[in-house]
Design an enzyme around this catalytic site. Structure first.
Site, PDB file in Angstrom:
ATOM      1  N   SER A  14       0.850  -1.196   0.000  1.00 32.94           N
ATOM      2  CA  SER A  14       0.000   0.000   0.000  1.00 32.94           C
ATOM      3  C   SER A  14       0.881   1.239   0.000  1.00 32.94           C
ATOM      4  O   SER A  14       1.669   1.453   0.940  1.00 32.94           O
ATOM      5  CB  SER A  14      -0.888   0.028   1.237  1.00 32.94           C
ATOM      6  OG  SER A  14      -1.415   1.340   1.390  1.00 32.94           O
TER       7      SER A  14
ATOM      8  N   HIS B 160      -1.264  -1.304  -4.316  1.00 31.20           N
ATOM      9  CA  HIS B 160      -2.516  -0.991  -3.626  1.00 31.20           C
ATOM     10  C   HIS B 160      -2.586   0.508  -3.332  1.00 31.20           C
ATOM     11  O   HIS B 160      -1.677   1.084  -2.722  1.00 31.20           O
ATOM     12  CB  HIS B 160      -2.577  -1.796  -2.326  1.00 31.20           C
ATOM     13  CG  HIS B 160      -3.862  -1.711  -1.581  1.00 31.20           C
ATOM     14  ND1 HIS B 160      -4.963  -2.473  -1.888  1.00 31.20           N
ATOM     15  CD2 HIS B 160      -4.220  -0.950  -0.507  1.00 31.20           C
ATOM     16  CE1 HIS B 160      -5.948  -2.196  -1.039  1.00 31.20           C
ATOM     17  NE2 HIS B 160      -5.522  -1.276  -0.200  1.00 31.20           N
TER      18      HIS B 160
ATOM     19  N   ASP C  70      -4.833   3.536  -1.697  1.00 30.28           N
ATOM     20  CA  ASP C  70      -5.892   3.789  -0.713  1.00 30.28           C
ATOM     21  C   ASP C  70      -6.485   5.180  -0.888  1.00 30.28           C
ATOM     22  O   ASP C  70      -5.848   6.181  -0.559  1.00 30.28           O
ATOM     23  CB  ASP C  70      -5.318   3.644   0.701  1.00 30.28           C
ATOM     24  CG  ASP C  70      -5.094   2.191   1.068  1.00 30.28           C
ATOM     25  OD1 ASP C  70      -6.047   1.401   0.952  1.00 30.28           O
ATOM     26  OD2 ASP C  70      -3.966   1.842   1.458  1.00 30.28           O
TER      27      ASP C  70
ATOM     28  N   MET D 136      -9.133   7.881   0.262  1.00 28.96           N
ATOM     29  CA  MET D 136      -9.920   8.226   1.461  1.00 28.96           C
ATOM     30  C   MET D 136     -10.525   9.616   1.307  1.00 28.96           C
ATOM     31  O   MET D 136      -9.876  10.519   0.771  1.00 28.96           O
ATOM     32  CB  MET D 136      -9.021   8.208   2.694  1.00 28.96           C
ATOM     33  CG  MET D 136      -8.309   6.883   2.899  1.00 28.96           C
ATOM     34  SD  MET D 136      -7.397   6.884   4.449  1.00 28.96           S
ATOM     35  CE  MET D 136      -6.560   5.299   4.323  1.00 28.96           C
TER      36      MET D 136
ATOM     37  N   HIS E  55      -8.427   0.959  -3.761  1.00 33.33           N
ATOM     38  CA  HIS E  55      -9.331   0.686  -2.626  1.00 33.33           C
ATOM     39  C   HIS E  55     -10.016   1.986  -2.243  1.00 33.33           C
ATOM     40  O   HIS E  55      -9.391   2.884  -1.682  1.00 33.33           O
ATOM     41  CB  HIS E  55      -8.480   0.131  -1.479  1.00 33.33           C
ATOM     42  CG  HIS E  55      -9.225  -0.113  -0.202  1.00 33.33           C
ATOM     43  ND1 HIS E  55      -8.582  -0.331   0.999  1.00 33.33           N
ATOM     44  CD2 HIS E  55     -10.557  -0.189   0.068  1.00 33.33           C
ATOM     45  CE1 HIS E  55      -9.487  -0.511   1.954  1.00 33.33           C
ATOM     46  NE2 HIS E  55     -10.685  -0.431   1.420  1.00 33.33           N
TER      47      HIS E  55
ATOM     48  N   MET F  74     -12.195   4.167  -0.036  1.00 33.37           N
ATOM     49  CA  MET F  74     -12.816   4.344   1.286  1.00 33.37           C
ATOM     50  C   MET F  74     -13.551   5.678   1.210  1.00 33.37           C
ATOM     51  O   MET F  74     -13.155   6.676   1.838  1.00 33.37           O
ATOM     52  CB  MET F  74     -11.734   4.318   2.371  1.00 33.37           C
ATOM     53  CG  MET F  74     -11.207   2.901   2.611  1.00 33.37           C
ATOM     54  SD  MET F  74      -9.570   2.861   3.361  1.00 33.37           S
ATOM     55  CE  MET F  74      -8.575   3.047   1.883  1.00 33.37           C
TER      56      MET F  74
ATOM     57  N   MET G   9     -11.061  -6.301   5.759  1.00 31.94           N
ATOM     58  CA  MET G   9     -10.281  -5.342   6.548  1.00 31.94           C
ATOM     59  C   MET G   9      -9.934  -5.963   7.897  1.00 31.94           C
ATOM     60  O   MET G   9     -10.817  -6.443   8.620  1.00 31.94           O
ATOM     61  CB  MET G   9     -11.072  -4.053   6.780  1.00 31.94           C
ATOM     62  CG  MET G   9     -11.429  -3.252   5.545  1.00 31.94           C
ATOM     63  SD  MET G   9     -10.042  -2.781   4.490  1.00 31.94           S
ATOM     64  CE  MET G   9      -9.001  -1.872   5.641  1.00 31.94           C
TER      65      MET G   9
ATOM     66  N   ASP H 153      -6.395  -6.665   4.322  1.00 31.84           N
ATOM     67  CA  ASP H 153      -5.872  -5.303   4.365  1.00 31.84           C
ATOM     68  C   ASP H 153      -5.850  -4.784   5.798  1.00 31.84           C
ATOM     69  O   ASP H 153      -6.902  -4.562   6.405  1.00 31.84           O
ATOM     70  CB  ASP H 153      -6.749  -4.412   3.474  1.00 31.84           C
ATOM     71  CG  ASP H 153      -6.162  -3.029   3.267  1.00 31.84           C
ATOM     72  OD1 ASP H 153      -5.090  -2.737   3.815  1.00 31.84           O
ATOM     73  OD2 ASP H 153      -6.809  -2.239   2.543  1.00 31.84           O
TER      74      ASP H 153
HETATM   75  C1  DX5 Z   1      -6.149   1.175   5.854  1.00 30.58           C
HETATM   76  C2  DX5 Z   1      -5.719   0.942   4.416  1.00 30.58           C
HETATM   77  C3  DX5 Z   1      -4.621  -0.016   4.288  1.00 30.58           C
HETATM   78  C4  DX5 Z   1      -3.345   0.420   4.971  1.00 30.58           C
HETATM   79  C5  DX5 Z   1      -2.600  -0.776   5.425  1.00 30.58           C
HETATM   80  O1  DX5 Z   1      -7.191   2.044   5.901  1.00 30.58           O
HETATM   81  O2  DX5 Z   1      -6.803   0.468   3.647  1.00 30.58           O
HETATM   82  O3  DX5 Z   1      -4.367  -0.383   2.940  1.00 30.58           O
HETATM   83  O4  DX5 Z   1      -2.534   1.209   4.169  1.00 30.58           O
HETATM   84  O5  DX5 Z   1      -1.515  -0.331   6.154  1.00 30.58           O
HETATM   85  P1  DX5 Z   1      -0.725  -1.291   7.157  1.00 30.58           P
HETATM   86  O6  DX5 Z   1      -0.221  -2.442   6.356  1.00 30.58           O
HETATM   87  O7  DX5 Z   1       0.349  -0.389   7.667  1.00 30.58           O
HETATM   88  O8  DX5 Z   1      -1.710  -1.715   8.217  1.00 30.58           O
HETATM   89 ZN    ZN Z   2      -6.401  -0.487   1.578  1.00 32.32          ZN
END
Ligand code: DX5
Ligand code: ZN
Length: 231
Positions: A12, A37, A39, A41, A70, A72, A141, A176
């Site tokens: 990620s 990956h 993320d 948000m 991904h 969110m 998750m 994840d």
């Molecule tokens: C969390 C994200 C993850 C995150 C994982 O909200 O969706 O992808 O980056 O990070 P680690 O591996 O540090 O838990």
């Molecule tokens: Zn993620």
């Protein structure tokens, strides 16, 4: 031929240097990443903000593997076409993000991407029971989404349940949150095949010193594969 459940490691870039994404992506791919990956948000569905379709489009030329985006965010539907145009290969929406996840997943595939559905830790496996023919990835998750570096939450019962529900369908189980060489074997033993890892991949290295990324990826992969071999 049966569906390929070879272990895939998806770093990620939430844990990358935000001033240097192109080089960071190239570094993790050189060091063995299978997917990248990303993320996304929105400060609404989760209490943090990252990047949108314009940034994802800028990442695209640096990704030669699979860009695994991904979301969110809520709502999802108004942004699907923008992420398709940005070049996402896989677009994952949360089952909790709105009342019409079925429509969302159809729209993601309709826009030419592979579709994923993600479940927060508090959401039961049954929430995706009627969606399994519409998705290519179920993302479990193992932290409450929003931040990297959080403590792993044990979801192995849910993963086992999902693995049984998926059966022979060509659907990956992606994990994840808090994945590292200690937790990877637990989730793989339960049925996972795609491992997202942020802090456990990026720690100790940089784009200019990427050897630690490679060592970190290999350590997660080796721990995961050892579990498979023992099964
Ligand atoms: C969390 C994200 C993850 C995150 C994982 O909200 O969706 O992808 O980056 O990070 P680690 O591996 O540090 O838990
Ligand atoms: Zn993620």
């Amino acid at each position: 031929m049966s569906f390929d459940r070879t272990i895939r490691i998806a770093p990620s870039i939430l844990s990358a240097d935000f001033a240097n994404f192109g080089a960071e992506i190239r570094a993790i791919e050189t060091e063995g990443a299978d997917w990248v990956h990303v993320d996304v948000m929105d400060g609404h569905f989760v209490p943090n903000l990252t990047f949108g379709p314009m940034a994802v489009k800028a990442f695209r030329p640096h990704v030669t593997t699979v860009m695994d985006v991904h979301l969110m965010i809520a709502p999802v539907d108004p942004y699907i076409d923008a992420f398709a145009e940005a070049g996402a290969d896989i677009l994952t929406a949360h089952v909790e993000a709105g009342p019409h996840i079925h429509r969302t997943l159809q729209a993601i595939r309709g826009a030419g991407m592979r579709a994923g559905v993600a479940l927060n830790p508090g959401t039961p496996a049954e929430a995706v029971a009627h969606l399994l023919d519409l998705v290519d990835v179920v993302c479990v998750m193992t932290v409450n989404p929003g931040f990297g570096g959080q403590k792993f939450i044990d979801m192995t019962d849910k993963i086992r349940c999902l693995r049984a529900m998926i059966g022979d369908r060509p659907v990956h189980i992606e994990i994840d949150g808090g994945v590292d060489p200690v937790t990877a074997p637990l989730v793989v033993a339960a049925g996972a095949d795609v491992l997202v890892a942020g802090s456990a991949v990026f720690r100790g290295g940089s784009a200019g010193n990427s050897a630690p990324y490679g060592a970190n990826i290999r350590a997660i992969r080796a721990a995961a594969e050892a579990t498979r071999d023992a099964a």
